[in-house]
Write a protein that holds these residues in place. Structure first.
Motif, PDB file in Angstrom:
ATOM      1  N   HIS A  92    -110.444-127.169  67.988  1.00 46.96           N
ATOM      2  CA  HIS A  92    -110.477-125.833  68.576  1.00 46.96           C
ATOM      3  C   HIS A  92    -109.541-124.905  67.798  1.00 46.96           C
ATOM      4  CE1 HIS A  92    -111.321-128.614  72.036  1.00 46.96           C
ATOM      5  NE2 HIS A  92    -112.323-127.757  72.201  1.00 46.96           N
ATOM      6  N   GLU A  93    -110.041-123.736  67.416  1.00 49.52           N
ATOM      7  CA  GLU A  93    -109.242-122.822  66.614  1.00 49.52           C
ATOM      8  C   GLU A  93    -108.213-122.092  67.463  1.00 49.52           C
ATOM      9  OE1 GLU A  93    -110.418-118.824  64.478  1.00 49.52           O
ATOM     10  OE2 GLU A  93    -110.968-120.517  63.188  1.00 49.52           O
ATOM     11  N   HIS A  94    -106.966-122.140  67.031  1.00 48.98           N
ATOM     12  CA  HIS A  94    -105.860-121.436  67.670  1.00 48.98           C
ATOM     13  C   HIS A  94    -105.278-120.425  66.690  1.00 48.98           C
ATOM     14  CE1 HIS A  94    -106.183-124.657  70.533  1.00 48.98           C
ATOM     15  NE2 HIS A  94    -105.074-124.333  71.181  1.00 48.98           N
ATOM     16  N   ALA A  95    -104.930-119.249  67.202  1.00 54.10           N
ATOM     17  CA  ALA A  95    -104.262-118.239  66.377  1.00 54.10           C
ATOM     18  C   ALA A  95    -102.994-117.800  67.093  1.00 54.10           C
ATOM     19  CB  ALA A  95    -105.179-117.049  66.130  1.00 54.10           C
ATOM     20  N   LEU A  96    -101.868-117.880  66.408  1.00 50.86           N
ATOM     21  CA  LEU A  96    -100.594-117.443  66.965  1.00 50.86           C
ATOM     22  C   LEU A  96    -100.176-116.142  66.299  1.00 50.86           C
ATOM     23  CD1 LEU A  96    -100.638-120.716  67.158  1.00 50.86           C
ATOM     24  CD2 LEU A  96     -98.224-120.460  67.683  1.00 50.86           C
ATOM     25  N   TYR A  97     -99.606-115.214  67.078  1.00 52.90           N
ATOM     26  CA  TYR A  97     -99.232-113.916  66.540  1.00 52.90           C
ATOM     27  C   TYR A  97     -98.066-113.350  67.341  1.00 52.90           C
ATOM     28  CZ  TYR A  97    -101.629-111.954  70.614  1.00 52.90           C
ATOM     29  OH  TYR A  97    -101.988-111.649  71.912  1.00 52.90           O
ATOM     30  N   TRP A  98     -97.415-112.333  66.776  1.00 58.33           N
ATOM     31  CA  TRP A  98     -96.359-111.627  67.481  1.00 58.33           C
ATOM     32  C   TRP A  98     -96.675-110.139  67.601  1.00 58.33           C
ATOM     33  CZ3 TRP A  98     -93.023-110.254  70.738  1.00 58.33           C
ATOM     34  CH2 TRP A  98     -92.150-109.193  70.519  1.00 58.33           C
ATOM     35  N   GLU A  99     -96.973-109.478  66.480  1.00 57.42           N
ATOM     36  CA  GLU A  99     -97.188-108.039  66.492  1.00 57.42           C
ATOM     37  C   GLU A  99     -98.444-107.686  67.295  1.00 57.42           C
ATOM     38  OE1 GLU A  99     -97.437-106.870  62.452  1.00 57.42           O
ATOM     39  OE2 GLU A  99     -95.324-107.243  62.028  1.00 57.42           O
ATOM     40  N   SER A 100     -98.274-106.759  68.247  1.00 53.40           N
ATOM     41  CA  SER A 100     -99.380-106.383  69.121  1.00 53.40           C
ATOM     42  C   SER A 100     -99.217-104.935  69.563  1.00 53.40           C
ATOM     43  CB  SER A 100     -99.430-107.301  70.352  1.00 53.40           C
ATOM     44  OG  SER A 100    -100.516-106.977  71.189  1.00 53.40           O
ATOM     45  N   GLU A 101    -100.300-104.218  69.512  1.00 52.35           N
ATOM     46  CA  GLU A 101    -100.307-102.807  69.900  1.00 52.35           C
ATOM     47  C   GLU A 101    -100.574-102.687  71.402  1.00 52.35           C
ATOM     48  OE1 GLU A 101    -103.952 -99.875  69.389  1.00 52.35           O
ATOM     49  OE2 GLU A 101    -102.885-100.134  67.494  1.00 52.35           O
ATOM     50  N   HIS A 102     -99.691-102.025  72.129  1.00 54.00           N
ATOM     51  CA  HIS A 102     -99.904-101.820  73.558  1.00 54.00           C
ATOM     52  C   HIS A 102    -101.010-100.795  73.780  1.00 54.00           C
ATOM     53  CE1 HIS A 102     -96.257-103.796  75.576  1.00 54.00           C
ATOM     54  NE2 HIS A 102     -96.314-104.237  74.331  1.00 54.00           N
ATOM     55  N   TYR A 103    -101.902-101.109  74.699  1.00 55.56           N
ATOM     56  CA  TYR A 103    -103.068-100.272  74.958  1.00 55.56           C
ATOM     57  C   TYR A 103    -102.664 -98.946  75.601  1.00 55.56           C
ATOM     58  CZ  TYR A 103    -107.488 -98.845  77.149  1.00 55.56           C
ATOM     59  OH  TYR A 103    -108.604 -98.159  77.564  1.00 55.56           O
ATOM     60  N   ARG A 104    -103.261 -97.868  75.122  1.00 48.94           N
ATOM     61  CA  ARG A 104    -103.089 -96.547  75.725  1.00 48.94           C
ATOM     62  C   ARG A 104    -104.465 -96.051  76.156  1.00 48.94           C
ATOM     63  NH1 ARG A 104     -98.245 -94.079  74.919  1.00 48.94           N
ATOM     64  NH2 ARG A 104     -99.198 -92.009  75.180  1.00 48.94           N
ATOM     65  N   ALA A 105    -104.656 -95.939  77.454  1.00 51.67           N
ATOM     66  CA  ALA A 105    -105.970 -95.597  77.991  1.00 51.67           C
ATOM     67  C   ALA A 105    -106.337 -94.156  77.664  1.00 51.67           C
ATOM     68  CB  ALA A 105    -105.985 -95.805  79.495  1.00 51.67           C
ATOM     69  N   PRO A 106    -107.608 -93.917  77.310  1.00 51.99           N
ATOM     70  CA  PRO A 106    -108.057 -92.528  77.167  1.00 51.99           C
ATOM     71  C   PRO A 106    -108.052 -91.837  78.530  1.00 51.99           C
ATOM     72  CG  PRO A 106    -109.913 -94.033  77.069  1.00 51.99           C
ATOM     73  CD  PRO A 106    -108.680 -94.882  77.076  1.00 51.99           C
ATOM     74  N   GLU A 107    -108.207 -90.540  78.517  1.00 52.92           N
ATOM     75  CA  GLU A 107    -108.085 -89.750  79.739  1.00 52.92           C
ATOM     76  C   GLU A 107    -108.981 -90.267  80.851  1.00 52.92           C
ATOM     77  OE1 GLU A 107    -106.603 -87.207  82.371  1.00 52.92           O
ATOM     78  OE2 GLU A 107    -105.871 -87.373  80.307  1.00 52.92           O
ATOM     79  N   GLU A 108    -110.222 -90.623  80.528  1.00 53.22           N
ATOM     80  CA  GLU A 108    -111.176 -91.049  81.567  1.00 53.22           C
ATOM     81  C   GLU A 108    -110.857 -92.420  82.150  1.00 53.22           C
ATOM     82  OE1 GLU A 108    -112.995 -92.257  77.573  1.00 53.22           O
ATOM     83  OE2 GLU A 108    -111.830 -90.574  78.408  1.00 53.22           O
ATOM     84  N   LEU A 109    -109.960 -93.179  81.517  1.00 53.80           N
ATOM     85  CA  LEU A 109    -109.579 -94.502  82.016  1.00 53.80           C
ATOM     86  C   LEU A 109    -108.105 -94.561  82.415  1.00 53.80           C
ATOM     87  CD1 LEU A 109    -111.430 -96.810  79.441  1.00 53.80           C
ATOM     88  CD2 LEU A 109    -112.148 -96.228  81.759  1.00 53.80           C
ATOM     89  N   ARG A 110    -107.450 -93.413  82.448  1.00 51.09           N
ATOM     90  CA  ARG A 110    -106.021 -93.386  82.738  1.00 51.09           C
ATOM     91  C   ARG A 110    -105.775 -93.684  84.224  1.00 51.09           C
ATOM     92  NH1 ARG A 110    -103.412 -88.751  79.608  1.00 51.09           N
ATOM     93  NH2 ARG A 110    -104.259 -90.113  77.983  1.00 51.09           N
ATOM     94  N   PRO A 111    -104.840 -94.596  84.537  1.00 45.73           N
ATOM     95  CA  PRO A 111    -104.579 -94.953  85.927  1.00 45.73           C
ATOM     96  C   PRO A 111    -103.663 -93.943  86.614  1.00 45.73           C
ATOM     97  CG  PRO A 111    -103.150 -96.216  84.506  1.00 45.73           C
ATOM     98  CD  PRO A 111    -104.029 -95.398  83.594  1.00 45.73           C
ATOM     99  N   ALA A 112    -103.684 -93.956  87.940  1.00 48.75           N
ATOM    100  CA  ALA A 112    -102.766 -93.105  88.699  1.00 48.75           C
ATOM    101  C   ALA A 112    -101.343 -93.643  88.633  1.00 48.75           C
ATOM    102  CB  ALA A 112    -103.224 -93.000  90.153  1.00 48.75           C
ATOM    103  N   LEU A 113    -101.189 -94.956  88.536  1.00 45.01           N
ATOM    104  CA  LEU A 113     -99.870 -95.584  88.481  1.00 45.01           C
ATOM    105  C   LEU A 113     -99.510 -95.884  87.030  1.00 45.01           C
ATOM    106  CD1 LEU A 113    -100.246 -98.053  91.500  1.00 45.01           C
ATOM    107  CD2 LEU A 113     -99.231 -95.760  91.482  1.00 45.01           C
ATOM    108  N   LYS A 114     -98.386 -95.374  86.590  1.00 44.59           N
ATOM    109  CA  LYS A 114     -98.018 -95.464  85.186  1.00 44.59           C
ATOM    110  C   LYS A 114     -97.666 -96.877  84.727  1.00 44.59           C
ATOM    111  CE  LYS A 114     -94.096 -93.587  84.015  1.00 44.59           C
ATOM    112  NZ  LYS A 114     -93.018 -92.577  83.874  1.00 44.59           N
ATOM    113  N   ASN A 115     -97.441 -97.808  85.678  1.00 46.43           N
ATOM    114  CA  ASN A 115     -97.140 -99.186  85.294  1.00 46.43           C
ATOM    115  C   ASN A 115     -98.392-100.057  85.224  1.00 46.43           C
ATOM    116  OD1 ASN A 115     -97.640 -99.274  88.013  1.00 46.43           O
ATOM    117  ND2 ASN A 115     -95.681-100.227  88.589  1.00 46.43           N
ATOM    118  N   GLN A 116     -99.559 -99.458  85.230  1.00 49.88           N
ATOM    119  CA  GLN A 116    -100.831-100.159  85.092  1.00 49.88           C
ATOM    120  C   GLN A 116    -101.507 -99.633  83.830  1.00 49.88           C
ATOM    121  OE1 GLN A 116    -103.185-100.905  88.718  1.00 49.88           O
ATOM    122  NE2 GLN A 116    -104.860 -99.842  87.694  1.00 49.88           N
TER     123      GLN A 116
END
Length: 316
Positions: free
Chosen positions: A115-139
């Protein structure tokens, strides 16, 4: 010496192969409620609403269904390099790649079963576009207004020709903790559950009765509540999604579950394990006997035959 706990922070995402890409994408978006977050030719990237990364699932067109890559995020660049050294010290081959959006370089290797495994560290945190932006900023993203609305990718269950060898790779090389297992009367370990976090499990190995290597039993998505799983069962029968077994409750790990097949043929579990955490640093490995497992699930439902025979890719 056992590796330090926490070098692997969590399961990042999984890749599935599917012979019907469009139908599989429709299943994960319309039925489960994931969001498409990019496409590259015959590969589609999707995310659950509460995942902080670019994608939770990668779907790639192939002639046969099955598991592609499982990605594990390390807790730091130093932790990543420690695990790479540990892998290479076992003699396993690996290589560096940088081929996924929102993620830096990955160290790609395999477990003993292939089974193929990939390990990584660098990751871009998702920023929702306006139409998918949540009401709660911690989501990260607004809850979906369609389908089940699963919260996150929860775990991966591999099929393996030798459960113990593969589980010990996760434990002694990657740093997972074993929490529960099945031991047959002849002493053979038929299944083992392991965790990288305080969840009761992140990866599972179960014995492949065909003796094949590198196959998938299922991937699982967590829901907010048990009621979401009951609703998923109703949605499934209304929309033609095949239900294999459930809703019911597992004895092992006490997970409330529903198993369905996505259109490509891969088994998908909807689960609600959110109430069970393994906080004890000295958690004892729970062993279930062959006789105990013969009793079935927590409330007596017998394990159906296809649970032992269906895996992807299929074998003759």
């Amino acid at each position: 010496m056992a590796p330090p706990l926490g070098d692997v922070a969590h399961v990042g995402h999984a890749q599935l192969f599917t012979p019907d890409l469009d139908a599989s994408v429709a299943f994960f978006t319309d039925f489960l409620g994931l969001t498409v977050n990019g496409r590259d030719g015959e590969t589609v990237y999707l995310r659950t609403f509460d995942d902080y990364e670019h994608h939770s699932l990668v779907l790639t067109a192939r002639e046969q269904p099955g598991l592609g890559r499982i990605a594990l995020r390390a807790s730091s660049e130093e932790a990543l390099l420690r695990r790479v050294r540990a892998i290479e010290e076992t003699g396993r081959e690996g290589h560096w790649a940088e081929d996924e959006p929102g993620i830096g370089r990955l160290y790609v290797t395999t477990d003993p079963d292939g089974h193929e495994h990939a390990l990584y560290w660098e990751s871009e945190h998702y920023r929702a576009p306006e139409e998918l932006r949540p009401a709660l900023k911690n989501q990260p993203q607004a809850k979906p207004n369609r389908g089940v609305g699963v919260r996150r990718l929860d775990h991966i269950n591999f099929l393996a020709a030798d459960v113990l060898v593969n589980a010990e790779f996760q434990q002694h090389v990657l740093g997972a903790r074993p929490t529960e297992q099945i031991q047959l009367d002849n002493g053979r370990i038929a299944a083992r559950w392991l965790t990288f976090t305080d969840k009761s499990y992140d990866v599972v190995y179960t014995e492949d009765w065909t003796g094949s290597r590198g196959r998938l039993h299922h991937i699982a998505f967590a829901t907010d509540t048990r009621e979401d799983i009951l609703r998923a069962a109703d949605l499934a029968i209304d929309t033609g999604v095949f239900i294999e077994t459930g809703p019911h409750k597992h004895a092992i790990q006490q997970t409330f579950f529903l198993y369905v097949y996505e259109p490509g043929g891969n088994r998908i579990e909807l689960c609600n394990p959110l109430t069970r955490l393994v906080l004890a640093p000295d958690w004892p490995l729970i062993t279930w006997t062959e006789a105990e497992r013969a009793k079935g699930q927590a409330w007596g439902l017998k394990t159906i035959e296809s649970f032992h025979t269906h895996g992807t890719p299929p074998v003759a």
